[in-house]
Design a protein around this motif. Structure first.
Motif, PDB file in Angstrom:
ATOM      1  N   TYR A 145      -1.101  14.201   0.593  1.00 35.17           N
ATOM      2  CA  TYR A 145      -2.139  15.228   0.647  1.00 35.17           C
ATOM      3  C   TYR A 145      -2.191  15.768   2.062  1.00 35.17           C
ATOM      4  O   TYR A 145      -2.266  15.008   3.030  1.00 35.17           O
ATOM      5  CB  TYR A 145      -3.488  14.614   0.259  1.00 35.17           C
ATOM      6  N   GLU A 146      -2.145  17.093   2.185  1.00 33.09           N
ATOM      7  CA  GLU A 146      -2.278  17.715   3.497  1.00 33.09           C
ATOM      8  C   GLU A 146      -3.758  17.944   3.753  1.00 33.09           C
ATOM      9  O   GLU A 146      -4.405  18.694   3.031  1.00 33.09           O
ATOM     10  CB  GLU A 146      -1.518  19.046   3.536  1.00 33.09           C
ATOM     11  N   LEU A 148     -10.991  15.457   5.858  1.00 35.84           N
ATOM     12  CA  LEU A 148     -11.425  14.258   5.145  1.00 35.84           C
ATOM     13  C   LEU A 148     -10.845  12.985   5.759  1.00 35.84           C
ATOM     14  O   LEU A 148     -11.238  11.889   5.385  1.00 35.84           O
ATOM     15  CB  LEU A 148     -11.013  14.341   3.675  1.00 35.84           C
ATOM     16  N   ALA A 149      -9.867  13.126   6.670  1.00 39.39           N
ATOM     17  CA  ALA A 149      -9.195  11.998   7.325  1.00 39.39           C
ATOM     18  C   ALA A 149      -8.490  11.106   6.308  1.00 39.39           C
ATOM     19  O   ALA A 149      -8.577   9.879   6.359  1.00 39.39           O
ATOM     20  CB  ALA A 149     -10.174  11.206   8.176  1.00 39.39           C
ATOM     21  N   VAL A 150      -7.817  11.735   5.347  1.00 37.56           N
ATOM     22  CA  VAL A 150      -7.040  11.008   4.344  1.00 37.56           C
ATOM     23  C   VAL A 150      -5.656  11.645   4.226  1.00 37.56           C
ATOM     24  O   VAL A 150      -5.444  12.772   4.652  1.00 37.56           O
ATOM     25  CB  VAL A 150      -7.734  11.005   2.964  1.00 37.56           C
ATOM     26  N   ASP A 164      -7.544   9.488  -2.373  1.00 38.09           N
ATOM     27  CA  ASP A 164      -8.558   9.399  -1.325  1.00 38.09           C
ATOM     28  C   ASP A 164      -9.192  10.761  -1.056  1.00 38.09           C
ATOM     29  O   ASP A 164     -10.384  10.842  -0.728  1.00 38.09           O
ATOM     30  CB  ASP A 164      -7.953   8.833  -0.041  1.00 38.09           C
ATOM     31  N   ALA A 165      -8.422  11.841  -1.209  1.00 39.23           N
ATOM     32  CA  ALA A 165      -8.975  13.190  -1.027  1.00 39.23           C
ATOM     33  C   ALA A 165     -10.005  13.494  -2.113  1.00 39.23           C
ATOM     34  O   ALA A 165     -11.069  14.059  -1.838  1.00 39.23           O
ATOM     35  CB  ALA A 165      -7.862  14.233  -1.039  1.00 39.23           C
ATOM     36  N   ILE A 166      -9.701  13.118  -3.345  1.00 36.30           N
ATOM     37  CA  ILE A 166     -10.652  13.331  -4.447  1.00 36.30           C
ATOM     38  C   ILE A 166     -11.920  12.521  -4.201  1.00 36.30           C
ATOM     39  O   ILE A 166     -13.033  13.033  -4.308  1.00 36.30           O
ATOM     40  CB  ILE A 166     -10.011  12.947  -5.806  1.00 36.30           C
ATOM     41  N   ASP A 167     -11.751  11.245  -3.839  1.00 30.45           N
ATOM     42  CA  ASP A 167     -12.908  10.391  -3.575  1.00 30.45           C
ATOM     43  C   ASP A 167     -13.738  10.926  -2.406  1.00 30.45           C
ATOM     44  O   ASP A 167     -14.974  10.953  -2.463  1.00 30.45           O
ATOM     45  CB  ASP A 167     -12.462   8.954  -3.286  1.00 30.45           C
TER      46      ASP A 167
END
Length: 191
Positions: free
Chosen positions: A45-46, A51-53, A58-61
């Motif tokens: 994920y860019e 979001l620092a992921v 982790d981006a969805i969360d």
């Protein structure tokens, strides 16, 4: 001729059944492959949203968590605004007496009301919004005689807990039937 048409129909039917089976196998195998081969934690994920992921899960969360935090902040600022009204008829007295009309302010609310009493023939002399129907103690608002013999009082305030106040009046003419009313609104905190 009928034989040729019947054979063509059989061939077309076999082709259609083959296509349906192929589509079902394709869909099923794609789903199974995606379910078993691709884990959302493994998809890169860019991070354009700070979001620092670095993976999709982790981006969805993180996005859901940000939305939930923002909604909680908004809910803390929401108020429900409702009108409040009341009226009653009563028999006039020369001393302050409870009219039978009360107003209940909801908890966690900012409220404003206007209480009015009298016509020119009834000669109202005073109006009180009190904390009791037995005594005028804990007076919240009070009005005195107006030149037009119509009195009113306006009260605005914040109520931390549900509170009831009672309307009291006094008149120059005793034993008359009169009417007192209030109109206003309360803005009650959503949560």
């Amino acid at each position: 001729m009928q034989e040729k048409v019947g054979e063509k129909m059989k061939v077309n039917l076999k082709i259609m059944i083959g296509i349906v089976i192929a589509v079902l196998i394709s869909i099923t195998s794609s789903y199974v492959l995606a379910e078993t081969l691709i884990n959302s934690k493994d998809v890169v994920y860019e991070d354009n949203s700070n979001l620092a992921v670095n993976n999709v899960q982790d981006a969805i969360d993180g996005t859901c968590s940000k939305i939930d935090t923002r909604l909680k902040g908004i809910e803390d600022e929401l108020y429900t605004v409702k009108p409040i009204t009341g009226r009653t008829r009563f028999t006039t007295t020369s001393n302050f007496s409870y009219t039978g009309l009360s107003v209940t302010f909801p908890a966690n609310s900012y409220c404003t009301i206007t209480i009015g009493n009298g016509w020119s023939s009834k000669q109202p002399r005073g109006l009180i919004l009190a904390g009791s129907k037995d005594t005028t103690s804990h007076t919240l608002a009070e009005s005195t005689l107006n030149e037009n013999a119509i009195i009113y009082t306006i009260y605005s305030g914040y109520f931390e807990s549900e509170t009831t106040y009672y309307v009291w009046t006094k008149h120059a003419l005793i034993g008359e039937t009169d009417e007192v009313n209030y109109n206003g609104w309360c803005a009650t905190k959503y949560k």
